[in-house]
Design an enzyme around this catalytic site. Structure first.
Site, PDB file in Angstrom:
ATOM      1  N   TYR A  43      45.273 -11.249   6.801  1.00 50.94           N
ATOM      2  CA  TYR A  43      45.907 -10.009   5.469  1.00 50.94           C
ATOM      3  C   TYR A  43      47.005 -10.437   6.697  1.00 50.94           C
ATOM      4  CZ  TYR A  43      45.632  -4.908   5.264  1.00 50.94           C
ATOM      5  OH  TYR A  43      46.468  -4.244   4.733  1.00 50.94           O
ATOM      6  N   ASP A  54      53.974   4.260  10.664  1.00 45.99           N
ATOM      7  CA  ASP A  54      53.682   3.375   9.698  1.00 45.99           C
ATOM      8  C   ASP A  54      53.936   4.769   8.276  1.00 45.99           C
ATOM      9  OD1 ASP A  54      51.894   2.156   7.082  1.00 45.99           O
ATOM     10  OD2 ASP A  54      50.463   2.003   8.345  1.00 45.99           O
ATOM     11  N   ASP A 102      49.649  -5.639   2.073  1.00 42.91           N
ATOM     12  CA  ASP A 102      49.125  -4.192   2.015  1.00 42.91           C
ATOM     13  C   ASP A 102      50.615  -3.653   1.417  1.00 42.91           C
ATOM     14  OD1 ASP A 102      49.083  -1.720   2.316  1.00 42.91           O
ATOM     15  OD2 ASP A 102      49.246  -1.454   4.575  1.00 42.91           O
ATOM     16  N   ASP A 132      51.293  -0.831   0.271  1.00 43.19           N
ATOM     17  CA  ASP A 132      50.867   0.481   0.298  1.00 43.19           C
ATOM     18  C   ASP A 132      51.157   1.034  -1.231  1.00 43.19           C
ATOM     19  OD1 ASP A 132      51.177   1.040   3.140  1.00 43.19           O
ATOM     20  OD2 ASP A 132      53.613   0.755   2.579  1.00 43.19           O
ATOM     21  N   HIS A 186      46.608  -4.551  -2.035  1.00 42.12           N
ATOM     22  CA  HIS A 186      46.641  -3.531  -2.637  1.00 42.12           C
ATOM     23  C   HIS A 186      47.336  -2.604  -2.565  1.00 42.12           C
ATOM     24  CE1 HIS A 186      46.382  -2.067   1.707  1.00 42.12           C
ATOM     25  NE2 HIS A 186      45.927  -3.149   2.323  1.00 42.12           N
ATOM     26  N   GLU A 221      48.011   1.729  -3.199  1.00 44.19           N
ATOM     27  CA  GLU A 221      46.910   2.950  -2.430  1.00 44.19           C
ATOM     28  C   GLU A 221      46.958   4.153  -3.468  1.00 44.19           C
ATOM     29  OE1 GLU A 221      48.001   2.191   1.202  1.00 44.19           O
ATOM     30  OE2 GLU A 221      48.860   4.400   1.336  1.00 44.19           O
ATOM     31  N   CYS A 281      49.260   6.257   7.664  1.00 43.00           N
ATOM     32  CA  CYS A 281      47.843   5.515   8.220  1.00 43.00           C
ATOM     33  C   CYS A 281      46.920   6.274   7.621  1.00 43.00           C
ATOM     34  CB  CYS A 281      47.703   5.861   9.633  1.00 43.00           C
ATOM     35  SG  CYS A 281      46.468   4.468   9.529  1.00 43.00           S
ATOM     36  N   ARG A 305      43.217   0.662  -3.499  1.00 45.09           N
ATOM     37  CA  ARG A 305      42.486   1.388  -2.457  1.00 45.09           C
ATOM     38  C   ARG A 305      42.899   2.867  -2.647  1.00 45.09           C
ATOM     39  NH1 ARG A 305      45.460   1.524   3.853  1.00 45.09           N
ATOM     40  NH2 ARG A 305      45.193   3.600   4.020  1.00 45.09           N
ATOM     41  N   GLU A 310      39.183   3.651   1.695  1.00 43.28           N
ATOM     42  CA  GLU A 310      39.486   3.656   2.951  1.00 43.28           C
ATOM     43  C   GLU A 310      38.559   5.158   3.574  1.00 43.28           C
ATOM     44  OE1 GLU A 310      40.782   3.223   5.059  1.00 43.28           O
ATOM     45  OE2 GLU A 310      43.017   2.847   5.594  1.00 43.28           O
ATOM     46  N   ASN A 368      37.740  -1.518   5.606  1.00 45.36           N
ATOM     47  CA  ASN A 368      38.476  -1.816   6.822  1.00 45.36           C
ATOM     48  C   ASN A 368      38.170  -1.752   8.566  1.00 45.36           C
ATOM     49  OD1 ASN A 368      40.878  -1.747   8.578  1.00 45.36           O
ATOM     50  ND2 ASN A 368      41.893   0.586   7.617  1.00 45.36           N
TER      51      ASN A 368
HETATM   52  C1  LIG Z   1      45.399  -1.277   7.027  1.00 49.14           C
HETATM   53  C2  LIG Z   1      46.232  -0.076   7.238  1.00 49.14           C
HETATM   54  O1  LIG Z   1      46.838  -0.014   6.319  1.00 49.14           O
HETATM   55  C3  LIG Z   1      47.192  -1.322   7.409  1.00 49.14           C
HETATM   56  O2  LIG Z   1      48.348  -0.717   7.213  1.00 49.14           O
HETATM   57  O3  LIG Z   1      46.961  -2.115   8.483  1.00 49.14           O
HETATM   58  C4  LIG Z   1      46.266   0.698   8.425  1.00 49.14           C
HETATM   59  C5  LIG Z   1      45.674   0.058   9.621  1.00 49.14           C
HETATM   60  C6  LIG Z   1      45.737   1.494  10.908  1.00 49.14           C
HETATM   61  O4  LIG Z   1      46.354   2.102  10.405  1.00 49.14           O
HETATM   62  O5  LIG Z   1      44.894   1.213  11.773  1.00 49.14           O
HETATM   63  C7  LIG Z   1      44.998   2.153   7.459  1.00 49.14           C
HETATM   64  O6  LIG Z   1      45.503   2.627   7.572  1.00 49.14           O
HETATM   65  O7  LIG Z   1      44.063   1.897   7.961  1.00 49.14           O
HETATM   66 MG   LIG Z   2      48.530   0.263   5.219  1.00 49.08          MG
END
Ligand SMILES: C[C@](O)(C(=O)O)[C@H](CC(=O)O)C(=O)O
Ligand SMILES: [Mg+2]
Length: 302
Positions: free
Chosen positions: A48, A62, A89, A91, A116, A118, A126, A161, A191, A213
């Site tokens: 991943y 993030d 990812d 986004d 993926h 979202e 996040c 997602r 999610e 996840n």
């Molecule tokens: C899965 C996720 O999109 C990621 O970017 O890895 C994050 C992981 C995290 O921040 O713990 C998510 O949004 O869950």
């Molecule tokens: Mg992410």
């Protein structure tokens, strides 16, 4: 050596076949190409490539600051060193549906096996934090439609997602998941599910692969791979886990230098030089180099 032997298309077909078999695909998140090699060496089924890790790696939160060029660049570096399929990812797709179309093609060109996309608004958060928001249904479906229509390799996995569970609840998540599948999504990433029963409810609602996840310090408990397989989950990601483990070790090491003046006491915890060389195939490169060095046209005419 130098790169993985499997083509991008073979890796995508491999992922499709594994998903069709119904067996769980375990995908730890690689925080760099080297860690992807470790994931492969240990026998996992996929790698991943996390947006959270990519941002953190650049010293950023993030929140959608990274660009498509950065994400595809890092994703490509990771994909090319491993025989395993990679899921990245993407986004919110880096813009409007037209941008999403370009995103898919650039990620395909980077040799990645699937992505993926979202349904959060920009700037995204996040998925396990409060205060996020999602776009309306029509906008979410258009993103998926654009991705599916733009892909050139039908085996490139377009996963949708949905972050709606944390805002409007499970019923809304089931409804949105179904519609995303109708719009062409090959798989669903629900999610921030609260528990195993919620994964089971999504499993019931759609007939495409679903992803769990298992991010630490989030909204879901950390279930075992067996527990997730038992409720019909098809892919499990441990997105930020290796980065968290490595950074935990790095912090302890730095503290040890401060406290003890040397890292002698930490050496037993370190990956050895020999193991590192094994992972990067030092011997294979030396052999290749020696072979090229002694190459002589006069002896290779036949
Ligand atoms: C899965 C996720 O999109 C990621 O970017 O890895 C994050 C992981 C995290 O921040 O713990 C998510 O949004 O869950
Ligand atoms: Mg992410």
């Amino acid at each position: 050596m130098l790169h993985a032997k499997l083509t991008a298309s073979a890796k995508r077909q491999g992922l499709r076949a594994r998903l069709a078999s119904g067996e769980l695909v375990r995908m730890p998140g690689a925080f760099n190409p080297l860690s992807a090699k470790l994931i492969e060496d240990k026998g996992f089924e996929g790698v991943y490539i996390s947006g959270a890790v990519l941002s953190a790696d650049l010293g950023l939160p993030d929140i959608g600051l990274t660009t498509l060029t950065e994400v595809a660049g890092r994703g490509g570096q990771i994909a090319r060193v491993t025989e395993l399929p990679t899921l990245i990812d993407a986004d919110t797709g880096f813009g409007e549906p037209m941008n999403v179309a370009r995103t898919v093609q650039i990620l395909e060109d980077a040799g990645i096996s699937g992505m993926h996309l979202e349904d959060q608004v920009n700037p995204k958060r996040c998925g396990h934090l409060d205060g996020k928001a999602v776009v309306d249904e029509a906008t979410a479906l258009k993103r998926i439609r654009a991705a599916v229509e733009a892909r050139r390799d039908p085996d490139f996995l377009v996963m949708a997602r949905t972050d709606i569970r944390g805002i409007e609840g499970l019923e809304a998540a089931k409804d949105r998941a179904k519609k995303l599948v109708d719009a062409g999504a090959d798989a669903i990433f629900p999610e921030a599910m609260a528990d195993l029963a919620e994964f089971a409810a999504i499993r019931e609602a759609v007939d495409v692969p679903i992803l769990a996840n298992m991010t630490e310090f989030g909204k879901s408990d950390l279930y075992t791979t067996q527990q997730l397989a038992d409720v019909g989950v098809n892919i499990v990601i441990f997105p930020v886990s290796l980065l968290r483990l490595a950074m935990g070790a790095a912090e302890r090491g730095l503290d040890t230098i401060l406290a003890e003046g040397s890292l002698t006491s930490r050496v037993p915890e370190m990956q050895t030089r020999a193991r590192l060389y094994e992972l990067v195939d030092y011997a294979g490169y030396s052999e290749f180099d020696a072979g090229v060095y002694t190459f002589d046209l006069t002896n290779n005419r036949s």
